[in-house]
Design an enzyme around this catalytic site. Sequence first.
Site, PDB file in Angstrom:
ATOM      1  N   ASP A 237      -6.187  -6.866   4.282  1.00 51.86           N
ATOM      2  CA  ASP A 237      -5.664  -5.493   4.271  1.00 51.86           C
ATOM      3  C   ASP A 237      -5.786  -4.878   5.662  1.00 51.86           C
ATOM      4  OD1 ASP A 237      -4.973  -2.890   3.644  1.00 51.86           O
ATOM      5  OD2 ASP A 237      -6.716  -2.504   2.376  1.00 51.86           O
TER       6      ASP A 237
ATOM      7  N   ASP B 147      -4.848   3.147  -2.129  1.00 48.69           N
ATOM      8  CA  ASP B 147      -5.934   3.418  -1.181  1.00 48.69           C
ATOM      9  C   ASP B 147      -6.529   4.790  -1.413  1.00 48.69           C
ATOM     10  OD1 ASP B 147      -6.103   1.100   0.560  1.00 48.69           O
ATOM     11  OD2 ASP B 147      -4.083   1.611   1.204  1.00 48.69           O
TER      12      ASP B 147
ATOM     13  N   MET C 215      -9.439   7.418  -0.559  1.00 52.47           N
ATOM     14  CA  MET C 215     -10.402   7.716   0.517  1.00 52.47           C
ATOM     15  C   MET C 215     -11.043   9.068   0.279  1.00 52.47           C
ATOM     16  SD  MET C 215      -7.986   6.741   3.720  1.00 52.47           S
ATOM     17  CE  MET C 215      -7.024   5.232   3.740  1.00 52.47           C
TER      18      MET C 215
ATOM     19  N   THR D 126       2.922  -0.419   6.007  1.00 56.53           N
ATOM     20  CA  THR D 126       4.021  -0.183   6.940  1.00 56.53           C
ATOM     21  C   THR D 126       5.074  -1.290   6.889  1.00 56.53           C
ATOM     22  OG1 THR D 126       2.323   0.810   8.328  1.00 56.53           O
ATOM     23  CG2 THR D 126       4.485   0.445   9.343  1.00 56.53           C
ATOM     24  N   SER D 127       4.621  -2.558   6.901  1.00 53.79           N
ATOM     25  CA  SER D 127       5.593  -3.652   7.049  1.00 53.79           C
ATOM     26  C   SER D 127       6.455  -3.834   5.801  1.00 53.79           C
ATOM     27  CB  SER D 127       4.883  -4.963   7.419  1.00 53.79           C
ATOM     28  OG  SER D 127       4.325  -5.574   6.287  1.00 53.79           O
TER      29      SER D 127
ATOM     30  N   GLY E 233      -9.385   3.462   6.729  1.00 58.25           N
ATOM     31  CA  GLY E 233      -9.225   4.913   6.868  1.00 58.25           C
ATOM     32  C   GLY E 233      -7.786   5.332   7.133  1.00 58.25           C
ATOM     33  N   PHE E 234      -7.011   4.476   7.756  1.00 59.47           N
ATOM     34  CA  PHE E 234      -5.651   4.870   8.137  1.00 59.47           C
ATOM     35  C   PHE E 234      -4.688   3.694   7.993  1.00 59.47           C
ATOM     36  CE2 PHE E 234      -8.652   7.539  10.304  1.00 59.47           C
ATOM     37  CZ  PHE E 234      -8.140   8.819  10.115  1.00 59.47           C
TER      38      PHE E 234
ATOM     39  N   GLY F 299      -2.632  -3.860   8.832  1.00 58.97           N
ATOM     40  CA  GLY F 299      -1.767  -4.373   9.897  1.00 58.97           C
ATOM     41  C   GLY F 299      -1.090  -5.695   9.578  1.00 58.97           C
TER      42      GLY F 299
ATOM     43  N   SER G 271       0.843  -1.199   0.000  1.00 59.76           N
ATOM     44  CA  SER G 271       0.000   0.000   0.000  1.00 59.76           C
ATOM     45  C   SER G 271       0.874   1.244   0.000  1.00 59.76           C
ATOM     46  CB  SER G 271      -0.902   0.013   1.234  1.00 59.76           C
ATOM     47  OG  SER G 271      -1.446   1.307   1.383  1.00 59.76           O
TER      48      SER G 271
ATOM     49  N   MET H  39     -12.206   3.444  -1.165  1.00 64.78           N
ATOM     50  CA  MET H  39     -12.966   3.642   0.079  1.00 64.78           C
ATOM     51  C   MET H  39     -13.736   4.942  -0.101  1.00 64.78           C
ATOM     52  SD  MET H  39      -9.945   2.508   2.662  1.00 64.78           S
ATOM     53  CE  MET H  39      -8.709   2.693   1.403  1.00 64.78           C
TER      54      MET H  39
ATOM     55  N   HIS I 281      -8.125   0.391  -4.308  1.00 66.88           N
ATOM     56  CA  HIS I 281      -9.073   0.123  -3.211  1.00 66.88           C
ATOM     57  C   HIS I 281      -9.856   1.407  -2.981  1.00 66.88           C
ATOM     58  CE1 HIS I 281      -9.540  -0.921   1.367  1.00 66.88           C
ATOM     59  NE2 HIS I 281     -10.693  -0.912   0.715  1.00 66.88           N
TER      60      HIS I 281
ATOM     61  N   MET J 145     -11.079  -6.558   5.276  1.00 63.62           N
ATOM     62  CA  MET J 145     -10.381  -5.534   6.069  1.00 63.62           C
ATOM     63  C   MET J 145     -10.039  -6.106   7.447  1.00 63.62           C
ATOM     64  SD  MET J 145     -10.014  -2.895   4.140  1.00 63.62           S
ATOM     65  CE  MET J 145      -9.065  -2.099   5.427  1.00 63.62           C
TER      66      MET J 145
ATOM     67  N   HIS K 297      -0.967  -1.471  -4.268  1.00 60.54           N
ATOM     68  CA  HIS K 297      -2.270  -1.204  -3.648  1.00 60.54           C
ATOM     69  C   HIS K 297      -2.459   0.302  -3.498  1.00 60.54           C
ATOM     70  CE1 HIS K 297      -5.725  -2.552  -1.262  1.00 60.54           C
ATOM     71  NE2 HIS K 297      -5.455  -1.571  -0.409  1.00 60.54           N
TER      72      HIS K 297
HETATM   73  C1  DX5 Z   1      -6.543   1.166   5.393  1.00 62.54           C
HETATM   74  C2  DX5 Z   1      -5.979   0.822   4.037  1.00 62.54           C
HETATM   75  C3  DX5 Z   1      -4.809  -0.104   4.084  1.00 62.54           C
HETATM   76  C4  DX5 Z   1      -3.620   0.400   4.848  1.00 62.54           C
HETATM   77  C5  DX5 Z   1      -2.613  -0.690   5.006  1.00 62.54           C
HETATM   78  O1  DX5 Z   1      -7.725   1.860   5.238  1.00 62.54           O
HETATM   79  O2  DX5 Z   1      -6.962   0.200   3.250  1.00 62.54           O
HETATM   80  O3  DX5 Z   1      -4.434  -0.502   2.776  1.00 62.54           O
HETATM   81  O4  DX5 Z   1      -3.037   1.509   4.243  1.00 62.54           O
HETATM   82  O5  DX5 Z   1      -1.532  -0.176   5.719  1.00 62.54           O
HETATM   83  P1  DX5 Z   1      -0.823  -0.983   6.903  1.00 62.54           P
HETATM   84  O6  DX5 Z   1      -0.264  -2.215   6.293  1.00 62.54           O
HETATM   85  O7  DX5 Z   1       0.199  -0.031   7.386  1.00 62.54           O
HETATM   86  O8  DX5 Z   1      -1.900  -1.311   7.909  1.00 62.54           O
HETATM   87 ZN    ZN Z   2      -6.458  -0.770   1.285  1.00 55.74          ZN
END
Ligand code: DX5
Ligand code: ZN
Length: 241
Positions: free
Chosen positions: A184, A44, A46, A207-208, A151-152, A186, A17, A77, A75, A146, A42
Amino acid sequence: MLDIRKFARNRILVSPSILAADFCELGRETDEVVASGAELLHLDVMDGRLVPNISFGVPVIASLRRRSCALFDAHLMIDRPLFYAPAFAKAGADHITFHVESSDDPDATIDRIHELGCTAGMSLKPATPAEALFPYLDKLEMVLVMTVEPGFGGQSFMADQVPKIAAFRREIVRRNLHCHIEVDGGIGEKNVGLVAANGANVLVAGTSVFRHPEGMARGVKVLHDAVGLLDSALSGARGEE
Ligand code: DX5
Ligand code: ZN
């Protein structure tokens, strides 16, 4: 056009992402993550309505498309995905996922995405049960589970969503559908085994991967390495244990 259907169900696909990238270095960081072996990117999007945050939209995706040959996994949202899908297809999305919680008719939205030449996915928030998507599985190339509240980026993985992954895997195997299962939120070294063992084969990670202390290639490899657990999940769901 890149097509998610060409990938076998027993393969792990990594979809980093870009929300976790440094946006000043977006071109360079996306090049690096693709060179590290990620099959998808990916994206995202929003709108501040369906989820309580605003990220980026069409111009960013169009710029990246001129630069990258990765499979673009958008994705959305956002509310009104039926209205906005053409703009994202034109910008270069290969696969478009929208939310069942959005206000548009799911069948019409899936059909529109297919007419645009993209593959279609649907996602659901943690409070929505897997069964809400069962009526649409025949028409979808991917479902997105999810594992955080959307959202974050950078939130903690919600382990209570794991039974939902398994429910999708059972249903997809029972109906013999070619529908990928994406997770998707964490996702990383601590839980990749758990999600793969329950049948998820497309792994989103912000992040990872982008912020892995040993570099992006290591972050991607850790996820691909769960392929053995995915194999057991697939044979388990087929009743071969
Ligand atoms: C959250 C997003 C995710 C998110 C994943 O709303 O859809 O794609 O950015 O990021 P990490 O892997 O850091 O949770
Ligand atoms: Zn996503």
